[in-house]
Design a protein around this motif. Structure first.
Motif, PDB file in Angstrom:
ATOM      1  N   HIS B 470      14.916  90.072  76.326  1.00  9.80           N
ATOM      2  CA  HIS B 470      13.523  89.743  76.039  1.00  9.80           C
ATOM      3  C   HIS B 470      12.845  89.099  77.232  1.00  9.80           C
ATOM      4  O   HIS B 470      13.505  88.592  78.122  1.00  9.80           O
ATOM      5  CB  HIS B 470      13.458  88.814  74.833  1.00  9.80           C
ATOM      6  CG  HIS B 470      14.177  89.367  73.653  1.00  9.80           C
ATOM      7  ND1 HIS B 470      14.797  88.597  72.713  1.00  9.80           N
ATOM      8  CD2 HIS B 470      14.395  90.640  73.284  1.00  9.80           C
ATOM      9  CE1 HIS B 470      15.363  89.377  71.810  1.00  9.80           C
ATOM     10  NE2 HIS B 470      15.130  90.618  72.148  1.00  9.80           N
ATOM     11  N   PRO B 471      11.526  89.129  77.223  1.00  5.80           N
ATOM     12  CA  PRO B 471      10.812  88.432  78.286  1.00  5.80           C
ATOM     13  C   PRO B 471      11.340  87.010  78.429  1.00  5.80           C
ATOM     14  O   PRO B 471      11.610  86.333  77.436  1.00  5.80           O
ATOM     15  CB  PRO B 471       9.370  88.430  77.807  1.00  5.80           C
ATOM     16  CG  PRO B 471       9.262  89.658  76.977  1.00  5.80           C
ATOM     17  CD  PRO B 471      10.606  89.814  76.316  1.00  5.80           C
ATOM     18  N   ARG B 472      11.531  86.576  79.682  1.00  7.99           N
ATOM     19  CA  ARG B 472      12.147  85.280  79.911  1.00  7.99           C
ATOM     20  C   ARG B 472      11.197  84.125  79.693  1.00  7.99           C
ATOM     21  O   ARG B 472      11.569  82.982  79.688  1.00  7.99           O
ATOM     22  CB  ARG B 472      12.668  85.191  81.340  1.00  7.99           C
ATOM     23  CG  ARG B 472      13.727  86.143  81.684  1.00  7.99           C
ATOM     24  CD  ARG B 472      14.693  86.335  80.551  1.00  7.99           C
ATOM     25  NE  ARG B 472      15.122  87.721  80.507  1.00  7.99           N
ATOM     26  CZ  ARG B 472      15.927  88.249  81.377  1.00  7.99           C
ATOM     27  NH1 ARG B 472      16.442  87.514  82.310  1.00  7.99           N
ATOM     28  NH2 ARG B 472      16.246  89.497  81.307  1.00  7.99           N
ATOM     29  N   GLN B 473       9.946  84.445  79.612  1.00  7.11           N
ATOM     30  CA  GLN B 473       8.983  83.363  79.500  1.00  7.11           C
ATOM     31  C   GLN B 473       8.123  83.668  78.292  1.00  7.11           C
ATOM     32  O   GLN B 473       7.682  84.793  78.112  1.00  7.11           O
ATOM     33  CB  GLN B 473       8.139  83.303  80.777  1.00  7.11           C
ATOM     34  CG  GLN B 473       8.997  83.088  82.015  1.00  7.11           C
ATOM     35  CD  GLN B 473       8.236  83.281  83.310  1.00  7.11           C
ATOM     36  OE1 GLN B 473       7.442  84.196  83.444  1.00  7.11           O
ATOM     37  NE2 GLN B 473       8.494  82.418  84.280  1.00  7.11           N
ATOM     38  N   SER B 474       7.930  82.695  77.440  1.00  5.88           N
ATOM     39  CA  SER B 474       7.190  82.946  76.214  1.00  5.88           C
ATOM     40  C   SER B 474       5.727  82.564  76.386  1.00  5.88           C
ATOM     41  O   SER B 474       5.391  81.407  76.569  1.00  5.88           O
ATOM     42  CB  SER B 474       7.813  82.154  75.066  1.00  5.88           C
ATOM     43  OG  SER B 474       6.866  82.031  74.030  1.00  5.88           O
ATOM     44  N   VAL B 475       4.890  83.555  76.335  1.00  5.59           N
ATOM     45  CA  VAL B 475       3.455  83.320  76.481  1.00  5.59           C
ATOM     46  C   VAL B 475       2.949  82.468  75.321  1.00  5.59           C
ATOM     47  O   VAL B 475       2.148  81.553  75.497  1.00  5.59           O
ATOM     48  CB  VAL B 475       2.701  84.663  76.537  1.00  5.59           C
ATOM     49  CG1 VAL B 475       1.207  84.452  76.502  1.00  5.59           C
ATOM     50  CG2 VAL B 475       3.093  85.437  77.787  1.00  5.59           C
ATOM     51  N   TYR B 478       3.872  78.876  75.813  1.00  2.08           N
ATOM     52  CA  TYR B 478       3.103  78.298  76.915  1.00  2.08           C
ATOM     53  C   TYR B 478       1.681  77.993  76.474  1.00  2.08           C
ATOM     54  O   TYR B 478       1.169  76.900  76.693  1.00  2.08           O
ATOM     55  CB  TYR B 478       3.093  79.256  78.109  1.00  2.08           C
ATOM     56  CG  TYR B 478       2.219  78.783  79.244  1.00  2.08           C
ATOM     57  CD1 TYR B 478       2.566  77.658  79.986  1.00  2.08           C
ATOM     58  CD2 TYR B 478       1.040  79.449  79.570  1.00  2.08           C
ATOM     59  CE1 TYR B 478       1.769  77.215  81.018  1.00  2.08           C
ATOM     60  CE2 TYR B 478       0.231  79.011  80.601  1.00  2.08           C
ATOM     61  CZ  TYR B 478       0.597  77.890  81.327  1.00  2.08           C
ATOM     62  OH  TYR B 478      -0.196  77.455  82.350  1.00  2.08           O
ATOM     63  N   PRO B 552       5.910  76.644  81.963  1.00  2.36           N
ATOM     64  CA  PRO B 552       6.236  77.764  82.831  1.00  2.36           C
ATOM     65  C   PRO B 552       7.530  77.601  83.595  1.00  2.36           C
ATOM     66  O   PRO B 552       8.325  78.504  83.644  1.00  2.36           O
ATOM     67  CB  PRO B 552       5.053  77.859  83.781  1.00  2.36           C
ATOM     68  CG  PRO B 552       4.136  76.777  83.442  1.00  2.36           C
ATOM     69  CD  PRO B 552       4.684  75.977  82.343  1.00  2.36           C
ATOM     70  N   SER B 553       7.756  76.412  84.138  1.00  7.10           N
ATOM     71  CA  SER B 553       8.962  76.319  84.939  1.00  7.10           C
ATOM     72  C   SER B 553      10.174  76.297  84.036  1.00  7.10           C
ATOM     73  O   SER B 553      11.253  76.678  84.407  1.00  7.10           O
ATOM     74  CB  SER B 553       8.922  75.063  85.816  1.00  7.10           C
ATOM     75  OG  SER B 553       9.095  73.917  85.039  1.00  7.10           O
ATOM     76  N   ASP B 556      11.068  79.709  83.431  1.00  2.00           N
ATOM     77  CA  ASP B 556      11.812  80.417  84.451  1.00  2.00           C
ATOM     78  C   ASP B 556      13.181  80.795  83.967  1.00  2.00           C
ATOM     79  O   ASP B 556      13.740  81.781  84.350  1.00  2.00           O
ATOM     80  CB  ASP B 556      11.969  79.534  85.689  1.00  2.00           C
ATOM     81  CG  ASP B 556      10.634  79.215  86.283  1.00  2.00           C
ATOM     82  OD1 ASP B 556      10.546  78.248  87.013  1.00  2.00           O
ATOM     83  OD2 ASP B 556       9.669  79.943  86.005  1.00  2.00           O
TER      84      ASP B 556
END
Lengths: 574, 616
Positions: B470-475, B478, B552-553, B556
Motif C-alpha cells: 500500500h501507499p507508504r504515506q497516508s493522505v 496527514y 509526513p516524515s 516516510d
C-alpha cells in the motif's frame, strides 16, 4: 516551403465542434500555419467571438474524415456554386485524434471544405523539419528567449560531486560532438582516465557512448554509470581502454554490477550484429545482471493497444481486464520500476557501483538511470531537481525525442522509430507519487504537462534528438524553454503537490501487481469526469492552506504585533 | 476449555506470506477466544492475535522435512501460514481450531465474553445509537401516505422482519397479512427508503409465490397501495435483482416473479445480479489471486478478470444506479427479492454464507474513490466494519432477525459496534468531507459508461495485511493532522487575541487595577508558555516546521506504522487483541518495500527499520 501552400482552405463558417464530455459548439474554423482555431459565432451556444478551440496542429496525431452526401440530388452544375452543393446537404466529419490522447470532432458543412481542411491539417501536422516547428515562431511577451536554457549546467552538478570526492572530472572532450554525436559537450568521467583513453573507449561502444557518470550516491560514494553496448562482435573483440575505464571506477577487490536492459539471450545475439556485452573474463570485477525491458516497436504497440482499449466504449467490465492484460503496458511499468529499484538497491544497499546499458544506451538505459535517481535522491523529487534530472538524463543524455515522440497512439502512419519510453518513465514516476504522496514536490499535473510537451509543444525543450542537433538548429537561441514558462510563479503553483514535505530517505516502491495501477489521470484524462477529483484536490489545497494561514497570521503579524505592543513587551519582560 | 487439545506449541514458525525465506520463530497459544503467536525475538516479542470467529478455513498441508504446515485463512482476508515441528502437535492444533472456529451455540461467540468495561448505561446508550425510527423521521415518515404498522408486533406475520414496519396508510392489516402469505418467508413489501422531495420511495420484499399462474388479490392490492402512496406517479417499477433465468427457474418451485398482467400499472425489470453461490465462488477466486506468490502483472490481471469479481461489483452498482435514477424520475419501486436476505445471515450453513455485505462495503468504497469529498467517513471505517462483521466481538451483526436478537437478549448481553466506532470517530473521518461541500449536497451520479474501467481492485481490503503493497504515506491521516493542527492554531490565535485585548485594556486602565492584571498576566503567561506561545516567533515557526514530523516524515516509513499507532491510540485493550493491531506490528518486518523478489540478496526489513528509527 511556405505554410500557405499547405493550407487549401483557411476558414470555414458554421463548423460544429464536439469533444468527449464537452457540449458541442458551433463557430468559424480557421487554419493558420501552426494552429487550428474555432471561434464561436453569434447566436451559437458559446459567447460570440470566444475562441473555443486553440489547437497546435503538431498535436494532431491522426485525421479521420467521413463525408456524408445526404442528398442524392445534385443541383445542376451550370450555375452551381459550392454553396449550392452545400445546400444539397453534403457535409463531412473530421475526427482529430491528438497526441495528448484527446479526441475532437469537427462537423464541416460542404464536402469539399471538409476534404480540404482534412488534407491541410494532415500536411501541416506532418511537417518534419524542426526549424519549421512552432517553437521557432512562438514569442510570448512575458518570457525572454534565453531564459531557462541554462538553469541546470552540468558544471553545477559536477561541483556538487567535486565537493565530496576528487575521483571525477568534467571533461569537454566532446565539445564538437565528434567523439560521441549523441552526448552533450561535457561529460563526467573518472579523473584518472585521460581524454585519449576515453576516445579509444568510445570507439568500442555503439554510437560512441562510452561509460560516463550518471549519478553519484553521496551516502556511500558509489556511482551509477551509463553507456551503450560494447562492440564485442562475433569475434569477442576487447578494448583495453574500455576495460581500464571501467576498472578505474572500482577499487581493488570492489565489485560492481552491470545491469543490461536486454535478456541474456538478446545480448548474446547482439554479437552477431557487432554488439554484445562485457564478458566476465575481461571485466572480472563486474557482475552482469540481465533485466529485459521492452522498447521500440513492441512498446509503441503496447501503448497503442492500451489507448485503444481505454477508448473502447463497448468493452464490458469483464473483458476490460483481459484487454488491459493483453496490452502489457502495466507489465512494462512493473518491469521498469523493478529494474530501477534493482539499480538503486545495488548502490544504496549493496554499496556497489552500477553500469547500466542496453543496446544504443538512449532508451531503456536512460529510463532506468533516471528512475533510480528519483528513488534514491530526494533532490530529484523537487520541482527544480526533477527538471534538472530530465535535462541531464533525458534531453542532454541524448534520448531521441524527435524520433520517439513523432507520433503518439492514434497515428495511422507507418511506425518508424516511435516509442513511448518517456511516457513510461512519467508513468513510473506517477506510480511513485501514488505510493509516496508526500515525497514528490510536484503533482500529476506536471507529469501530464511534460507528456503533452514532449509530443507537441510551444517550447523548444524537447525538440531534436541530441545536443548536437540542437546546436545545429540553434534551438537554444531561437526558441523558448519550457522550464522558463513552468517556473513562473503563477504557473508553477499549478504543478506543486500541496502535501509535499521533504523526505530525505530512499523511497522504495512496491512493485507487486496489486500496487501498480493504471494511470487514469493520463489514459482516461479526456474520458473520465474529472470534476469530483478536481474538487478533492482543491479541498486538499484548502486544508493545507488553511493550516498555513493562521500559522502565518499568528506567528507573523499577530504575535509580532503583540510583541511590539509595549504592554506585551513589559509582560514578556516580567 | 474442553475444545483445546493443545494450549501451547513451541518452536513454531510463522511464514512471511510474500517471501517464504523469511519466517519468525515463536510460540503458538490457543485460548478460548484467540489464536496467539508470540515471537521469540527478545526485543520485540511481537504478537499476532487472531480471533477464532475470524477463521474461515484451516488447511493442514503435507508434512515436510521442516515440519507440518498449517494454513489459516481469515474472513478479514488475513492469511497465516504456520509450520509446526511435530505432526502430532499440528494435528491437535488443527482439530482444536476446527472446533473453535465453528461455534455451535451463540453463547460461544466472543461478544458474549467481550467486556470493554462500560457500565450498564453506556452499554444501553451504545445500542440506542442507531435508531431506525429516527432514520425514518429523517426521511419525513410517518406522513400522510406512510405509517408504522404494528401488524408484526409479535413477529406474527414475518419472523425476519422487525416489529415495526412502515407501510402505506391505505394498506390494511388484512391486505398486509394476505400479501405476506403470498411471499417467500412472508416478507411482504415494506418501506425501505423514502425521498421526501418527490414522495418517491423504495420498498423491499421477497419473491412472490406465484409459480406459473397463482395470484393473490391482497398482494395486488398491496402494490396498488404503494403506488397510490405517491400521488404524482402513474406506475410502479418492480425490480428483480436476479438474472431472468434464475427467476424463471424458481417458478417451477412455486415461486417466481410478478406477472405484469395481474398487477395494474407495474413495470417489471430484471437486474442480473448473480446468486450467492456465484458470488461466493467469485470472491474465493479473487482471494486466490491475492494469495499468489509474486505473481506477474499478467497473472494478476488475468486472475482478477477470471474471478469476475469486479464484474459483479459493477452489476450491483448498475442496479443501485438504475434504482436511484428511477427514484429521481419520481416513480415508485417495490424493491426486488432476496436482497436483504443474506444481510444478517452470517452464521451457519457454509452454503448460505454470501459475500453480499462485503460487496456492499466495496460498492461504497468504489463510490468514495469516484467522489472523494462526498463521504464523512474514510476507507478505514469500512475496513473496520468489515472486520467486526466477522469478529463477533460486538452483537450488532449476530443472528438472522430482530426476533432472534431479542430472544437472545443481545442488547443486554453484548455491546454495540456503533458506540465503539463513535468513540474512535476521529480515526474514521474523511478530512475532505465538509457538510457544506457541493458533493455532499446532492445525489451522486457515478459514471457508468464508458468509465466502467474506473472500478478498481481494492487492495486496501483484500490485501489488507500486506502492508508493503500500500501507499507508504497516508493522505487521510496527514490531512486529518493538518486539520487538527489548523484548529489548534485557530484556538491559539483566539487565546492570543484575547490576551492582546486584555493587555490593551490593562494599558488603558492604568495602574489602578495593575495588581489584579498582574495575576491575570501571570496566569496567561503560564498558559501561553505551555503552548510555547510566549517564545519568539522564530521558535514558533520552527515549532510549526516540526509539526509535519507527526505526519509526513512519519509517513516516510510504512503507512503500517501509522495504522499501528492508530490502533494503539484508538482502541481499547480488547480491540488491540484483535488482529488489526497485530497486523500493524507485523508490518514492520512484513514485505520489503522495494518489493517483489526482483532484488538480490538483502535484508529487506532494513528499510522500514530505518524509517522507524527516524520516526522515533
Amino acid at each position: 516551403m511556405e505554410f500557405s501552400e499547405l493550407i487549401k482552405t483557411a476558414t470555414v463558417e458554421s463548423v460544429l465542434l464536439a469533444g468527449t464530455g464537452l457540449p458541442a459548439v458551433r463557430g468559424t474554423l480557421c487554419i493558420t500555419s501552426h494552429h487550428l482555431l474555432l471561434s464561436s459565432c453569434p447566436g451559437g451556444d458559446g459567447q460570440p467571438g470566444t475562441v473555443e478551440l486553440w489547437l497546435l496542429i503538431r498535436n494532431v496525431d491522426a485525421v479521420e474524415k467521413r463525408v456524408q452526401n445526404l442528398g442524392w440530388y445534385q443541383p445542376p452544375r451550370t450555375n452551381g456554386s459550392p454553396r449550392d452543393t452545400r445546400l444539397a446537404g453534403s457535409s463531412g466529419t473530421i475526427t482529430l485524434r491528438c497526441k495528448d490522447l484527446k479526441v475532437l470532432q469537427l462537423e464541416i458543412p460542404g464536402m469539399e471544405e471538409c476534404l480540404n481542411i482534412a488534407s491541410s491539417i494532415e500536411a501541416l501536422s506532418s511537417v518534419d523539419s524542426v526549424m519549421m516547428m512552432y517553437p521557432f515562431f512562438y514569442r510570448p511577451q512575458d518570457l525572454r528567449l534565453e531564459e531557462g536554457w541554462h538553469l541546470f549546467p552540468l558544471e553545477q552538478y559536477f561541483q556538487k560531486i567535486a565537493a565530496q570526492t576528487n575521483q571525477w572530472r568534467l571533461s569537454d572532450l566532446n565539445r564538437d560532438f565528434t567523439t560521441c554525436p549523441t552526448y552533450p559537450a561535457g561529460v563526467i568521467v573518472p579523473a584518472a582516465v585521460s581524454d585519449d583513453t576515453l576516445r579509444r573507449a568510445a570507439r568500442f561502444r555503439q554510437g560512441g557512448r562510452f561509460p560516463v557518470l550518471s549519478y553519484y550516491h553521496p551516502r556511500n560514494g558509489t556511482v551509477m554509470l551509463r553507456s551503450s553496448q560494447p562492440l564485442t562482435g562475433p569475434n569477442r573483440k576487447r578494448c583495453p581502454e574500455d576495460e581500464v575505464l571501467l576498472g578505474t571506477v572500482l577499487d581493488e577487490g570492489e565489485r560492481g554490477f552491470i545491469i543490461d536492459t536486454r535478456s541474456a539471450q538478446a545480448a548474446k545475439q547482439a554479437r552477431m550484429t557487432g554488439g554484445g556485452t562485457e564478458p566476465k573474463s575481461s571485466y572480472p570485477q563486474w557482475k552482469r545482471l540481465h533485466r529485459p525491458l521492452e522498447r521500440g516497436r513492441p512498446l509503441q504497440e503496447s501503448f497503442i493497444k492500451l489507448v485503444e482499449a481505454c477508448n473502447d466504449a463497448s468493452l464490458s467490465m469483464d473483458r476490460w481486464l483481459s484487454r488491459l492484460e493483453s496490452c502489457r503496458w502495466l507489465s512494462h511499468v512493473k518491469a521498469a520500476l523493478s529494474t530501477a529499484c534493482l539499480a538503486a538497491q545495488c548502490l544504496d544497499r549493496e554499496e556497489a557501483s552500477v553500469l547500466v546499458h542496453g543496446a544504443e544506451g538512449t532508451d531503456t538505459t536512460l529510463l532506468v538511470t533516471a528512475l533510480a535517481q528519483v528513488i534514491l535522491d530526494p533532490g530529484c523529487r523537487t520541482m527544480v531537481g526533477f527538471q534538472g534530472l530530465l535535462e541531464r538524463e533525458w534531453i542532454e543524455a541524448g534520448h531521441p525525442f524527435h524520433l520517439r515522440c513523432a507520433r503518439s497512439a492514434y497515428s495511422h502512419a507507418r511506425l518508424k522509430q516511435e516509442a513511448p519510453l518517456f511516457l513510461l518513465f512519467l508513468d513510473c514516476v506517477w506510480q511513485l507519487s501514488r505510493q509516496f504522496p508526500f515525497s514528490l514536490e510536484f503533482g500529476e499535473s506536471l507529469l501530464l504537462a511534460l507528456f503533452d510537451n514532449a509530443y507537441a509543444s510551444d517550447y523548444g525543450t524537447f525538440l531534436c534528438n541530441n545536443e548536437k542537433e540542437r546546436c545545429l538548429c540553434k534551438v537554444k537561441e531561437n526558441t523558448h524553454s519550457l522550464w522558463a514558462w513552468l517556473n513562473q510563479p503563477e504557473e508553477k503553483k499549478k504543478y506543486l503537490n500541496p502535501l509535499y514535505s521533504h523526505n530525505p530517505l530512499v523511497i522504495w516502491p512496491s512493485v507487486e501487481p496489486q500496487s501498480i495501477q493504471l494511470w487514469q489521470g493520463l489514459f482516461f484524462r479526456w474520458i473520465r469526469p474529472s470534476q469530483y477529483l478536481e474538487e478533492a484536490r482543491a479541498e486538499m489545497q484548502r486544508l493545507v492552506e488553511a493550516k498555513e494561514a493562521p500559522a502565518k497570521e499568528s506567528a507573523g503579524s499577530r504575535l509580532s504585533r503583540s510583541l511590539s505592543d509595549p504592554a506585551a513587551r513589559t509582560e514578556n519582560e516580567r | 476449555m474442553e475444545h483445546i487439545r493443545m494450549p501451547k506449541v513451541e518452536n513454531v514458525r510463522l511464514l512471511d506470506r510474500v517471501s517464504s525465506r523469511k519466517a519468525a520463530l515463536g510460540t503458538l497459544y490457543l485460548t478460548a477466544t484467540h489464536v496467539i503467536f508470540v515471537e521469540n525475538a527478545s526485543e520485540t516479542r511481537k504478537e499476532t492475535w487472531v480471533l477464532h470467529s475470524q477463521i474461515s478455513s484451516i488447511e493442514k498441508q503435507a508434512t515436510t522435512a521442516t515440519g507440518c504446515p498449517l494454513l489459516i485463512r481469515c474472513k478479514n482476508f488475513q492469511v497465516i501460514q504456520l509450520i509446526i515441528p511435530q505432526e502430532r502437535d499440528c494435528h491437535d492444533v488443527y482439530i482444536s481450531l476446527i472446533r473453535l472456529a465453528r461455534p455451535v451455540k451463540y453463547e460461544e461467540l466472543y461478544c458474549f465474553s467481550f467486556n470493554p468495561k462500560l457500565d450498564k448505561e453506556e452499554r444501553e446508550q451504545g445500542w440506542k445509537f442507531v435508531d431506525l425510527n429516527e432514520e425514518y423521521n429523517r426521511m419525513g415518515i410517518p406522513n400522510d401516505y406512510w405509517q408504522i404498522s404494528d401488524v408484526n408486533r409479535d413477529y406474527g406475520v414475518c419472523d425476519s422482519y422487525p416489529t415495526e414496519v412502515y407501510v402505506p396508510k391505505s394498506a390494511t392489516a388484512h391486505i398486509i397479512v394476505g400479501s405476506s402469505k403470498f411471499r417467500s418467508r412472508r416478507r411482504f413489501p415494506a418501506l425501505s427508503y423514502y425521498c421526501k422531495d418527490n414522495n418517491a420511495s423504495i420498498c423491499r420484499s421477497s419473491q412472490p409465490l406465484s409459480g406459473f399462474s397463482a395470484r393473490c388479490l391482497e398482494d395486488e392490492q398491496m402494490l396498488q397501495a404503494i403506488r397510490k402512496a405517491n400521488p404524482g406517479s402513474d406506475f410502479l417499477y418492480v425490480v428483480d435483482t436476479r438474472p431472468k433465468l434464475n427467476a424463471m427457474a424458481n417458478r417451477a418451485a412455486g415461486k417466481g416473479y410478478e406477472n405484469e398482467d395481474n398487477y395494474s400499472n407495474i413495470k417489471f425489470q430484471f437486474i442480473g445480479i448473480e446468486n450467492i453461490h456465484v458470488m461466493r465462488n467469485s470472491l474465493q477466486k479473487m482471494l486466490e489471486v491475492c494469495e499468489l506468490k509474486s505473481p506477474s502483472m499478467s497473472d494478476f490481471l488475468w486472475g482478477l478478470e477470471n474471478s469476475g469479481w469486479l464484474k459483479h461489483i459493477k452489476a450491483i452498482m448498475d442496479a443501485g444506479i438504475f434504482i436511484a435514477k428511477v427514484l429521481i424520475e419520481k416513480d415508485w419501486i417495490s424493491f426486488g427479492h432476496k436482497f436483504n436476505h443474506r444481510y444478517g445471515n452470517l452464521d451457519g450453513d457454509p452454503k448460505e454464507i454470501s459475500p453480499v455485505i462485503d460487496q456492499f462495503i466495496e460498492c461504497v468504497w468504489q463510490l468514495m474513490e469516484q467522489f472523494p469529498c462526498a463521504f464523512e467517513f474514510n476507507e478505514r471505517f469500512l475496513i473496520h466494519i468489515q472486520h467486526h462483521i466477522y469478529s463477533c466481538q460486538f452483537g450488532n451483526f449476530l443472528c438472522n432477525s430482530q426476533k432472534e436478537r431479542r430472544e437472545l437478549k443481545i442488547q443486554e448481553r453484548t455491546y454495540s459496534l456503533w458506540a465503539h466506532l463513535w468513540k474512535n470517530r476521529a480515526d474514521y473521518l474523511n478530512p475532505l468531507y465538509r457538510s457544506n461541500h457541493s458533493q455532499t449536497q446532492r445525489t451522486l451520479y457515478p459514471q457508468m459508461t464508458p468509465c466502467n474501467f474506473l472500478y478498481k481492485f481494492w487492495s486496501g481490503m483484500y490485501n489488507r495485511f500486506e502492508k508493503g503493497l500500500h501507499p507508504r504515506q497516508s493522505v487521510t491521516d496527514y490531512l486529518m493532522a493538518v486539520k487538527e493542527e489548523t484548529q489548534q492554531l485557530e484556538e491559539e490565535l483566539e487565546v492570543l487575541g484575547e490576551r492582546l485585548a486584555n493587555l490593551q485594556k490593562m494599558q488603558l486602565n492604568g495602574n489602578k487595577i495593575q495588581s489584579k492584571q498582574q495575576d491575570r498576566g501571570k496566569q496567561l503567561g503560564l498558559s501561553a508558555s505551555t503552548n510555547s506561545l510566549a517564545n519568539t516567533p522564530q521558535e514558533y515557526g520552527s515549532d510549526l516546521k516540526s509539526f509535519p514530523s507527526r505526519s509526513p516524515s512519519q509517513g516516510d516509513e510504512d503507512s503500517a506504522l501509522i495504522l499501528t499507532q492508530d490502533n494503539l491510540k484508538s482502541s481499547d485493550p480488547d480491540l488491540s487483541a484483535n488482529s488489526d493491531q497485530e497486523s500493524g506490528v507485523e508490518d514492520l518486518s512484513c514485505r520489503s518495500p522495494s518489493g517483489g523478489g526482483c532484488l538480490p540478496s538483502e535484508d529487506s526489513g532494513k528499510d522500514s527499520d530505518e524509517a522507524v528509527c527516524l520516526a522515533v
